[in-house]
Write a protein that holds these residues in place. Sequence first.
Motif, mmCIF file in Angstrom:
data_model
loop_
_atom_site.group_PDB
_atom_site.id
_atom_site.type_symbol
_atom_site.label_atom_id
_atom_site.label_comp_id
_atom_site.label_asym_id
_atom_site.label_seq_id
_atom_site.Cartn_x
_atom_site.Cartn_y
_atom_site.Cartn_z
ATOM 1 N N MET A 1 -4.151 -3.120 12.060
ATOM 2 C CA MET A 1 -2.803 -3.663 12.193
ATOM 3 C C MET A 1 -1.999 -3.523 10.895
ATOM 4 O O MET A 1 -0.836 -3.891 10.844
ATOM 5 N N ASP A 2 -2.591 -2.941 9.874
ATOM 6 C CA ASP A 2 -1.958 -2.772 8.568
ATOM 7 C C ASP A 2 -0.614 -2.050 8.698
ATOM 8 O O ASP A 2 -0.520 -1.014 9.351
ATOM 9 N N SER A 3 0.400 -2.580 8.051
ATOM 10 C CA SER A 3 1.753 -2.019 8.155
ATOM 11 C C SER A 3 1.940 -0.716 7.388
ATOM 12 O O SER A 3 2.978 -0.076 7.499
ATOM 13 N N ARG A 4 0.925 -0.281 6.647
ATOM 14 C CA ARG A 4 1.010 0.999 5.942
ATOM 15 C C ARG A 4 0.630 2.174 6.840
ATOM 16 O O ARG A 4 0.700 3.324 6.411
ATOM 17 N N GLU B 1 1.196 4.499 10.176
ATOM 18 C CA GLU B 1 2.077 4.967 11.243
ATOM 19 C C GLU B 1 1.241 5.884 12.139
ATOM 20 O O GLU B 1 1.180 7.093 11.909
ATOM 21 N N ARG C 1 -4.179 -1.728 18.094
ATOM 22 C CA ARG C 1 -4.354 -2.178 16.710
ATOM 23 C C ARG C 1 -5.168 -3.467 16.688
ATOM 24 O O ARG C 1 -4.873 -4.397 17.444
#
Length: 174
Positions: free
Chosen positions: A46-49, A51, A67
């Motif tokens: 789930m890391d926002s880094r 895509e 995720r």
Amino acid sequence: MNSEENTTPVPGFEDLLESNAKYAEQFNDGGFDGIARKGVLMVTCMDSRIEPLAMIGLRLGDAKILRTPGGRITTDAMIGCVLAVHLLQVDRIMIVPHTRCAMGSGDDQQIAQKALETSGVDLRGMVLGSTPDQAAGLRYDVTRMRNHPLLASKHVTIGGFLYDVDTGQLTQQM
């Protein structure tokens, strides 16, 4: 949604709804059936880094993305994979943890202790799925998926990969 339910907006989301209104004005991707056009499903963190579609050269509608913390195969992720294989034309599953992941910084007990110290919330006793040995966790998850009776009975290729959040490089581990 039941028409009698309270539909009063909750404060704190105004900026996101404003951005969505602009997005919707330019939206041209509606109308397709929701299958995975490229036959791919990715389980990643789930890391926002991360895509997921961009990192493998795909776009909206090409793949299913699930995720989880650490990109681990949780019960819900397993259900999603089974449904995608049997209903959504998925024939390739990628399991993709990443470098510098908080879920790789310790085991469940250590992560729970960190949460207790940071926020005062006691997560001890929860199965978090964290492991400081991400390679072992990935091997476990890939093997578990490959041996799952509802996946092994179908022609589905399952691979384990590691994503480097500092370089954008994806490398196949198994």
